[in-house]
Design an enzyme around this catalytic site. Structure first.
Site, PDB file in Angstrom:
ATOM      1  N   SER A 127       4.260  65.720 -62.790  1.00  0.00           N
ATOM      2  CA  SER A 127       5.521  65.698 -62.048  1.00  0.00           C
ATOM      3  C   SER A 127       5.591  66.831 -61.032  1.00  0.00           C
ATOM      4  O   SER A 127       5.093  67.925 -61.273  1.00  0.00           O
ATOM      5  CB  SER A 127       6.673  65.841 -63.047  1.00  0.00           C
ATOM      6  OG  SER A 127       7.856  66.203 -62.371  1.00  0.00           O
ATOM      7  N   TYR A 151       8.321  64.486 -55.233  1.00  0.00           N
ATOM      8  CA  TYR A 151       9.688  64.179 -54.787  1.00  0.00           C
ATOM      9  C   TYR A 151       9.723  64.650 -53.347  1.00  0.00           C
ATOM     10  O   TYR A 151       9.716  65.869 -53.098  1.00  0.00           O
ATOM     11  CB  TYR A 151      10.721  64.951 -55.623  1.00  0.00           C
ATOM     12  CG  TYR A 151      11.002  64.345 -56.974  1.00  0.00           C
ATOM     13  CD1 TYR A 151      11.394  63.016 -57.090  1.00  0.00           C
ATOM     14  CD2 TYR A 151      10.895  65.101 -58.136  1.00  0.00           C
ATOM     15  CE1 TYR A 151      11.662  62.456 -58.344  1.00  0.00           C
ATOM     16  CE2 TYR A 151      11.163  64.555 -59.390  1.00  0.00           C
ATOM     17  CZ  TYR A 151      11.546  63.230 -59.473  1.00  0.00           C
ATOM     18  OH  TYR A 151      11.814  62.675 -60.703  1.00  0.00           O
ATOM     19  N   THR A 177       7.826  59.371 -55.412  1.00  0.00           N
ATOM     20  CA  THR A 177       8.975  58.780 -56.123  1.00  0.00           C
ATOM     21  C   THR A 177      10.142  58.670 -55.166  1.00  0.00           C
ATOM     22  O   THR A 177      10.586  59.669 -54.588  1.00  0.00           O
ATOM     23  CB  THR A 177       9.341  59.632 -57.358  1.00  0.00           C
ATOM     24  OG1 THR A 177       8.208  59.661 -58.228  1.00  0.00           O
ATOM     25  CG2 THR A 177      10.527  59.042 -58.105  1.00  0.00           C
ATOM     26  N   LYS A 259       6.647  54.957 -56.019  1.00  0.00           N
ATOM     27  CA  LYS A 259       7.226  54.718 -57.359  1.00  0.00           C
ATOM     28  C   LYS A 259       8.728  54.530 -57.234  1.00  0.00           C
ATOM     29  O   LYS A 259       9.420  55.401 -56.694  1.00  0.00           O
ATOM     30  CB  LYS A 259       6.922  55.904 -58.276  1.00  0.00           C
ATOM     31  CG  LYS A 259       7.562  55.853 -59.667  1.00  0.00           C
ATOM     32  CD  LYS A 259       7.039  56.988 -60.541  1.00  0.00           C
ATOM     33  CE  LYS A 259       7.595  56.973 -61.950  1.00  0.00           C
ATOM     34  NZ  LYS A 259       8.890  57.618 -62.085  1.00  0.00           N
ATOM     35  N   HIS A 283      12.943  54.334 -63.078  1.00  0.00           N
ATOM     36  CA  HIS A 283      13.062  55.699 -63.617  1.00  0.00           C
ATOM     37  C   HIS A 283      13.559  55.668 -65.071  1.00  0.00           C
ATOM     38  O   HIS A 283      14.278  56.564 -65.512  1.00  0.00           O
ATOM     39  CB  HIS A 283      14.019  56.516 -62.731  1.00  0.00           C
ATOM     40  CG  HIS A 283      13.568  57.921 -62.453  1.00  0.00           C
ATOM     41  ND1 HIS A 283      12.863  58.264 -61.333  1.00  0.00           N
ATOM     42  CD2 HIS A 283      13.737  59.079 -63.146  1.00  0.00           C
ATOM     43  CE1 HIS A 283      12.621  59.569 -61.334  1.00  0.00           C
ATOM     44  NE2 HIS A 283      13.130  60.091 -62.434  1.00  0.00           N
TER      45      HIS A 283
END
Ligand code: FMN
Length: 387
Positions: A127, A151, A177, A259, A283
């Site tokens: 992540s 992100y 994402t 994603k 998510h």
């Protein structure tokens, strides 16, 4: 790794051993043990979903709308569930999903799932909001397959810096994402007044980034609150559009997956914008409550993608049967999320390893008992939709 059905049978025959009883087996047991061990707030951060939790529930329920339809009298003595994605051979068709801020679950943070994944040959998606910087996680994984999840920040220099760092540290794909440019309405966290980032956890990649640090007047050590809010502000990228996606595409040589797609029209646009893979995800129901289950979106997306790029799916995958159903409906592989997060909380690296090993074994057995002996043998005829 068990790679034929006889090895898995041996595991089952040994289940009377005392040692085999120490760790949980099913998802529900891992969840229950994690709930017993963790404080209410970190447990709630993993368990919780957006709004009423309808999408979270729908994700799991969707798998029950489909049933497997086995064939009989097939030679299943050799069963191979390996598959290949972007040139990497995976021992089983699943990866560990990006889950941020792992230090709220275990003191080793992301190092534990990264090592468990590396030892099993399962790719790990780190992540963007990991507590441990991406370089340290890479070091712990040595040559094993890892992808980096982004992100997308507002600041283009910060975007470039994350991409360059990931490439330099041996990550072999970028997962962008796109369903979280705003944080969903999560009532459990609101009730617990809990956002772990505010204590500096989950900031491993930001606080070690030269571009990010150059955006601050004072270092994170001197003004933690300002540093955290600046990072969160970068992630609240509500101006993110396909133009911004193109910027990412242009600034990395690595395969780029997107994603958070659930609409077939977005899948078509993704193809037009040079995406290398799609992750059908909501998510885990943590963003848009009331959104449709990912498994329900999958056939529509598969229809428009027509096999041109790999489709992955997450949200609600709990068992081997789920893995097989997703593949039958068009996925190349799936991502595992909450199952390994709970295992991490309960038993660190060995917990995650246990979840991975059990899922490999269960998937292989399920495949064999359904009369198939390899992933390419799975097609739509293996599933029936119930009314
Ligand atoms: C505690 C938690 C943290 C997460 N953090 C991230 C993250 O940092 N980046 C990301 O793309 N997805 C994140 N996700 C979503 C997962 O990647 C995945 O989509 C989701 O867990 C799938 O749902 P499931 O766990 O119910 O199967 C997170 C999910 C959970 C439960």
């Amino acid at each position: 790794m068990a790679n034929n059905s006889e090895d898995i049978q041996m595991k089952i025959y040994k289940c009377g051993d005392e040692a085999a009883k120490l760790l949980p087996v099913s998802f529900d047991e891992w969840e229950k043990r994690a709930k017993e061990l963790l404080a209410a707030a970190p447990f709630g951060y993993v368990y919780g979903a957006a709004g009423a939790g309808h999408t979270h529930q729908a994700n799991v329920d969707a798998f029950q709308k489909y049933r497997l339809r086995p064939r009989i009298c097939c030679d299943i003595s050799k069963c191979d569930i390996s598959t290949t994605i972007f040139g990497s051979k995976l021992p089983a068709p699943f990866l560990l999903a990006p889950i941020g801020v792992n230090t709220i679950l275990h003191h080793d943070g992301e190092i534990a799932p990264a090592k468990a994944a590396a030892k099993s040959g399962i790719p790990y998606i780190l992540s963007n909001v990991s507590s441990i910087p991406l370089e340290k996680v890479a070091e712990a994984m040595e040559d094993s397959v890892r992808w980096f999840q982004l992100y997308p920040p507002k600041n283009h220099d910060l975007t470039k810096s994350f991409l360059q760092r990931a490439e330099a540290a041996g990550y072999s794909a970028i997962v962008v994402t796109v369903d979280s440019t705003l944080l969903g309405w999560r009532e459990t966290d609101l009730r617990n007044a809990y956002l772990p980032f505010l204590t500096g956890q989950g900031m491993g990649n930001y606080f070690t980034d030269p571009i990010f640090c150059s955006m601050l007047d004072k270092s994170p050590e001197k003004d933690l609150k300002k540093a955290v809010l600046t990072a969160l502000e970068e992630g609240n990228n509500t101006c993110f559009t396909w133009k911004e996606f193109d910027f990412i595409r242009e600034h990395t040589k690595l395969p780029v997956l997107i994603k958070g797609i659930t609409h077939p029209d977005d899948a078509i646009l993704a193809l037009e914008h040079g995406v290398d893979g799609i992750i059908v995800s909501n998510h885990g129901g943590r963003q848009l409550d009331g959104a449709m289950a990912t498994l329900d979106s999958l056939p529509l997306i598969s229809e428009v993608i027509k096999g041109k790029i790999p489709i992955l799916l997450d949200s609600g995958v709990r068992r081997g049967a789920d893995v097989i159903k997703a593949i039958a409906l068009g996925a190349s592989a799936v991502l595992i999320g909450r199952p390994y997060a709970y295992a991490l909380a309960v038993a660190g690296e060995s917990g995650v390893k246990e979840v991975i090993n059990n899922l490999i074994a269960e998937t292989e057995l399920q495949l064999a008992i359904s009369g198939r002996s390899s992933i390419p043998d799975i097609d739509q005829s293996l599933v029936c939709k119930m009314r």
